[in-house]
Design a protein around this motif. Structure first.
Motif, PDB file in Angstrom:
ATOM      1  N   VAL A  63       0.842  -1.197   0.000  1.00  0.00           N
ATOM      2  CA  VAL A  63       0.000   0.000   0.000  1.00  0.00           C
ATOM      3  C   VAL A  63       0.880   1.250   0.000  1.00  0.00           C
ATOM      4  N   ASP A  64       1.944   1.247   0.785  1.00  0.00           N
ATOM      5  CA  ASP A  64       2.862   2.387   0.782  1.00  0.00           C
ATOM      6  C   ASP A  64       3.508   2.579  -0.592  1.00  0.00           C
ATOM      7  N   ALA A  65       3.796   1.488  -1.265  1.00  0.00           N
ATOM      8  CA  ALA A  65       4.447   1.569  -2.577  1.00  0.00           C
ATOM      9  C   ALA A  65       3.544   2.168  -3.642  1.00  0.00           C
ATOM     10  N   LEU A  66       2.254   2.186  -3.386  1.00  0.00           N
ATOM     11  CA  LEU A  66       1.339   2.784  -4.357  1.00  0.00           C
ATOM     12  C   LEU A  66       1.564   4.279  -4.506  1.00  0.00           C
ATOM     13  N   THR A  67       2.103   4.911  -3.476  1.00  0.00           N
ATOM     14  CA  THR A  67       2.319   6.357  -3.534  1.00  0.00           C
ATOM     15  C   THR A  67       3.779   6.755  -3.369  1.00  0.00           C
ATOM     16  N   SER A  68       4.660   5.782  -3.237  1.00  0.00           N
ATOM     17  CA  SER A  68       6.072   6.106  -3.023  1.00  0.00           C
ATOM     18  C   SER A  68       6.960   5.264  -3.940  1.00  0.00           C
ATOM     19  N   HIS A  74      12.986   0.108  -3.203  1.00  0.00           N
ATOM     20  CA  HIS A  74      13.757  -0.575  -2.170  1.00  0.00           C
ATOM     21  C   HIS A  74      13.082  -1.830  -1.637  1.00  0.00           C
ATOM     22  N   ASP A  75      11.824  -1.738  -1.280  1.00  0.00           N
ATOM     23  CA  ASP A  75      11.165  -2.853  -0.611  1.00  0.00           C
ATOM     24  C   ASP A  75      10.511  -3.839  -1.570  1.00  0.00           C
ATOM     25  N   LEU A  76       9.738  -3.330  -2.510  1.00  0.00           N
ATOM     26  CA  LEU A  76       9.023  -4.248  -3.389  1.00  0.00           C
ATOM     27  C   LEU A  76       9.911  -4.874  -4.450  1.00  0.00           C
ATOM     28  N   ARG A  77      10.936  -4.186  -4.874  1.00  0.00           N
ATOM     29  CA  ARG A  77      11.858  -4.798  -5.840  1.00  0.00           C
ATOM     30  C   ARG A  77      12.493  -6.042  -5.215  1.00  0.00           C
TER      31      ARG A  77
END
Length: 137
Positions: A63-68, A74-77
């Motif tokens: 959810v955080d990656a949707l806007t950042s 860093h995290d989702l990759r």
């Protein structure tokens, strides 16, 4: 961002509500996924309760990656690369998305509105596409 601010708010708020209603280590997502696709069981560790705890944390990062873009880079990759390394392919993502939606429907019941479902489907499609790309680049 693939979602409107309103859709993002629906996703963020429904996740917060689902987390409040679920116990740590809740396994409903995995139970639903394995009911849909029993062959996926081999892709996950034996400790599904431990995996369930990790799943909820991961959803927060998603959810955080949707806007950042930074969270994504860093995290989702890293998550995407880990998924690819254990054999997760593009074909695996659709049933996982269905299991996710089914889990929200079960946990939130009638509070999981059609608007929320649509927002989650959009969010999931966006993140899954980016993870597939990152995991295979």
């Amino acid at each position: 961002m693939a979602l409107t601010p309103y859709e993002y708010a629906l996703v963020r708020d429904s996740l917060a509500e689902a987390r409040a209603r679920m116990e740590p280590g809740d396994t409903r997502f995995y139970e639903r996924l394995f009911a849909l696709r029993p062959d996926y069981r081999k892709l996950f560790r034996d400790d599904i309760a431990g995996q369930g705890m990790k799943f909820m944390s991961t959803l927060s990062v998603v959810v955080d990656a949707l806007t950042s873009e930074e969270v994504f880079r860093h995290d989702l990759r890293e998550l995407a690369e880990g998924h690819a390394a254990i054999g997760i392919t593009a074909a695996h993502y659709a049933p996982m998305g269905d299991a996710l939606i089914d889990t929200f429907k079960e946990v939130l019941g009638p509070d999981f509105t059609t608007e929320m479902e649509d927002a989650w489907r959009s969010a999931y499609a966006h993140i899954a596409a980016r993870m597939m790309e990152a995991g295979h680049s």
